[in-house]
Design an enzyme around this catalytic site. Sequence first.
Site, PDB file in Angstrom:
ATOM      1  N   MET A 135       0.798  -1.219   0.000  1.00 30.53           N
ATOM      2  CA  MET A 135       0.000   0.000   0.000  1.00 30.53           C
ATOM      3  C   MET A 135       0.833   1.273   0.000  1.00 30.53           C
ATOM      4  O   MET A 135       2.041   1.255   0.257  1.00 30.53           O
ATOM      5  CB  MET A 135      -0.964   0.004   1.191  1.00 30.53           C
ATOM      6  CG  MET A 135      -0.323  -0.085   2.546  1.00 30.53           C
ATOM      7  SD  MET A 135      -1.523  -0.398   3.887  1.00 30.53           S
ATOM      8  CE  MET A 135      -2.063  -2.066   3.524  1.00 30.53           C
ATOM      9  N   CYS A 136       0.153   2.377  -0.328  1.00 27.88           N
ATOM     10  CA  CYS A 136       0.738   3.710  -0.308  1.00 27.88           C
ATOM     11  C   CYS A 136       1.883   3.804  -1.322  1.00 27.88           C
ATOM     12  O   CYS A 136       1.726   3.443  -2.479  1.00 27.88           O
ATOM     13  CB  CYS A 136       1.179   4.041   1.114  1.00 27.88           C
ATOM     14  SG  CYS A 136       1.622   5.774   1.401  1.00 27.88           S
ATOM     15  N   ILE A 137       3.067   4.230  -0.902  1.00 26.17           N
ATOM     16  CA  ILE A 137       4.200   4.374  -1.814  1.00 26.17           C
ATOM     17  C   ILE A 137       4.972   3.069  -1.978  1.00 26.17           C
ATOM     18  O   ILE A 137       5.779   2.911  -2.907  1.00 26.17           O
ATOM     19  CB  ILE A 137       5.142   5.502  -1.333  1.00 26.17           C
ATOM     20  CG1 ILE A 137       6.039   5.984  -2.479  1.00 26.17           C
ATOM     21  CG2 ILE A 137       5.965   5.048  -0.120  1.00 26.17           C
ATOM     22  CD1 ILE A 137       6.807   7.245  -2.166  1.00 26.17           C
ATOM     23  N   PRO A 139       4.297   0.186  -3.262  1.00 24.28           N
ATOM     24  CA  PRO A 139       4.273  -0.519  -4.543  1.00 24.28           C
ATOM     25  C   PRO A 139       5.377  -0.115  -5.515  1.00 24.28           C
ATOM     26  O   PRO A 139       5.632  -0.835  -6.483  1.00 24.28           O
ATOM     27  CB  PRO A 139       2.887  -0.177  -5.104  1.00 24.28           C
ATOM     28  CG  PRO A 139       2.036  -0.007  -3.889  1.00 24.28           C
ATOM     29  CD  PRO A 139       2.945   0.704  -2.923  1.00 24.28           C
ATOM     30  N   THR A 190      -3.228  -0.700  -2.885  1.00 20.35           N
ATOM     31  CA  THR A 190      -4.193   0.374  -2.660  1.00 20.35           C
ATOM     32  C   THR A 190      -3.439   1.669  -2.374  1.00 20.35           C
ATOM     33  O   THR A 190      -2.358   1.637  -1.768  1.00 20.35           O
ATOM     34  CB  THR A 190      -5.160   0.026  -1.503  1.00 20.35           C
ATOM     35  OG1 THR A 190      -6.231   0.993  -1.464  1.00 20.35           O
ATOM     36  CG2 THR A 190      -4.458   0.017  -0.161  1.00 20.35           C
TER      37      THR A 190
END
Length: 228
Positions: A135-137, A139, A190
């Site tokens: 999630m967030c950065i 990925p 996400t």
Amino acid sequence: MTKQVALILSGCGVYDGSEIYETTLTMLRLDQLGIRYECFAPDIDQHHVLNHATGEEMDETRNVLTESARLARGKVRPLPELSAEDFDALILPGGFGAAKNLSNFAVKGADLTLVDGLREVVQPFHAVGKPIGVMCIAPVMVPKLLGGGISVTIGTDPEVSGAISAQGGLHKSCEVTDIVIDAANRVITTPAYMQAERISEAAEGIFKLVERLNGWIEEDQAKASQQD
């Protein structure tokens, strides 16, 4: 059957570690679904330490494992102790620790490298098809962790999504309350606080991620029971 999920943390605090709300929301939904979880983190110095009230860098050194213990209420193990054989799935919450401590994306961009030992513990999950949530950065690390051609999202940020594409990854734009599923690779992502303006927005996407992960775990356990 008992379900077990591993979480990889990167410190404590949005600007220099794991995002606290994202991690807590993940733990909450796992617990609500009756899924046990365990936390792991690298035993290294943080890239730097930021004053979260002012955004200014502080003249001190902090350890990623020690800081992660704040977030995990003391229950965190060194990263090398993580074995895919012991867990049904893996989750990497966000926060800039993913871009500063788990990788050097904050400095190197698309030319990022991963912290020693991270790929070695994550790859085995992917190799046997165990679900992975990011999630967030975080990925932005997927192409280096798992290989190219995997669909992920960080939301809509053009710079970070461009870095994913530059590494051979596939970025899909996504609303903060939604998820992107790569079923073939069993990876779910996400945007969380890459886009969230309210904790409820982050929660909606994170809960969907955990719930889909849970669905895959249940499918895997059902297949294992049939084989037995």
